[in-house]
Design a protein around this motif. Structure first.
Motif, mmCIF file in Angstrom:
data_model
loop_
_atom_site.group_PDB
_atom_site.id
_atom_site.type_symbol
_atom_site.label_atom_id
_atom_site.label_comp_id
_atom_site.label_asym_id
_atom_site.label_seq_id
_atom_site.Cartn_x
_atom_site.Cartn_y
_atom_site.Cartn_z
ATOM 1 N N LYS A 147 4.520 38.082 -34.819
ATOM 2 C CA LYS A 147 5.556 37.169 -34.208
ATOM 3 C C LYS A 147 4.866 36.890 -32.618
ATOM 4 O O LYS A 147 5.401 35.878 -32.239
ATOM 5 N N GLU A 148 4.195 38.007 -32.340
ATOM 6 C CA GLU A 148 3.572 37.486 -30.840
ATOM 7 C C GLU A 148 2.480 36.585 -30.919
ATOM 8 O O GLU A 148 2.356 35.820 -29.963
ATOM 9 N N PHE A 149 2.129 36.194 -31.913
ATOM 10 C CA PHE A 149 0.875 35.493 -32.010
ATOM 11 C C PHE A 149 1.245 33.992 -32.778
ATOM 12 O O PHE A 149 0.482 32.976 -32.369
ATOM 13 N N PRO A 197 12.262 39.961 -40.799
ATOM 14 C CA PRO A 197 11.824 41.170 -41.575
ATOM 15 C C PRO A 197 11.123 42.146 -40.958
ATOM 16 O O PRO A 197 11.231 43.514 -41.470
ATOM 17 N N ALA A 198 10.539 41.928 -39.672
ATOM 18 C CA ALA A 198 9.979 43.186 -39.200
ATOM 19 C C ALA A 198 10.867 44.396 -38.465
ATOM 20 O O ALA A 198 10.917 45.418 -38.613
ATOM 21 N N HIS A 245 16.636 42.383 -27.808
ATOM 22 C CA HIS A 245 16.337 41.605 -26.969
ATOM 23 C C HIS A 245 15.725 40.532 -27.183
ATOM 24 O O HIS A 245 15.773 39.335 -26.668
ATOM 25 N N CYS A 246 15.017 40.430 -28.462
ATOM 26 C CA CYS A 246 14.282 39.291 -29.131
ATOM 27 C C CYS A 246 15.383 38.219 -29.384
ATOM 28 O O CYS A 246 14.916 37.107 -29.350
ATOM 29 N N TYR A 287 6.909 30.683 -35.535
ATOM 30 C CA TYR A 287 7.577 31.538 -36.708
ATOM 31 C C TYR A 287 8.177 32.624 -36.155
ATOM 32 O O TYR A 287 8.593 33.893 -36.964
ATOM 33 N N GLU A 288 8.309 32.622 -34.842
ATOM 34 C CA GLU A 288 8.602 34.105 -34.245
ATOM 35 C C GLU A 288 10.169 34.859 -34.999
ATOM 36 O O GLU A 288 10.179 35.858 -35.193
ATOM 37 N N ARG A 289 11.157 33.737 -35.102
ATOM 38 C CA ARG A 289 12.354 34.247 -35.664
ATOM 39 C C ARG A 289 12.136 34.656 -37.115
ATOM 40 O O ARG A 289 12.865 35.664 -37.622
#
Length: 129
Positions: A87-89, A100-101, A20-21, A93-95
């Motif tokens: 990553k939501e905040f 790593p998440a 999804h992301c 730097y989301e990707r």
């Protein structure tokens, strides 16, 4: 009686979240034309995070308490989940936080799965096999 393999479900949920992301925005960018917006939808994102946390926590806690008694999968999952929430905040730097998440969360489930399979006998008095 069919039993749910919570680790498999957790891995599936983690991979679905990663798809999804990472990939969904590339292939489904035309959805807003039809009034459907799940890309960058805060409610959908929050729901996916809550779903991943609920399934993951239950699977890992069950494996820890009922089978292997190793906390390492719980720690790996926790660190992965911290990256997932961050990553939501930190959208810029989301990707970089997502990679790593996903790797940590999937690794935690895989390790939990292997430890559960390895613990095919009772080795502690509180073991509930």
């Amino acid at each position: 009686m069919n039993r749910i393999n919570w680790d498999t479900l957790g891995i599936t949920a983690s991979v679905a979240c990663a798809i999804h992301c990472a990939i969904l925005p590339l292939f489904l960018s035309s959805l807003p034309l039809f009034g459907i917006n799940i890309i960058n939808n805060a409610v959908f994102e929050g729901g996916m995070i809550i779903l991943a946390f609920t399934i993951g926590s239950y699977a890992l806690w069950h494996g820890y308490k009922q089978h292997h008694h190793h906390v390492i999968p719980l720690w790996i999952f926790s660190f992965g989940f911290i990256f997932l929430v961050l990553k939501e905040f930190f959208i810029v730097y989301e990707r970089w936080l997502l990679i790593p998440a996903v790797l940590l969360i999937v690794s935690a489930h895989f390790l939990n799965y292997r430890l559960c399979r390895k613990a095919n006998h009772c080795h502690v008095q509180d073991c509930a096999h």
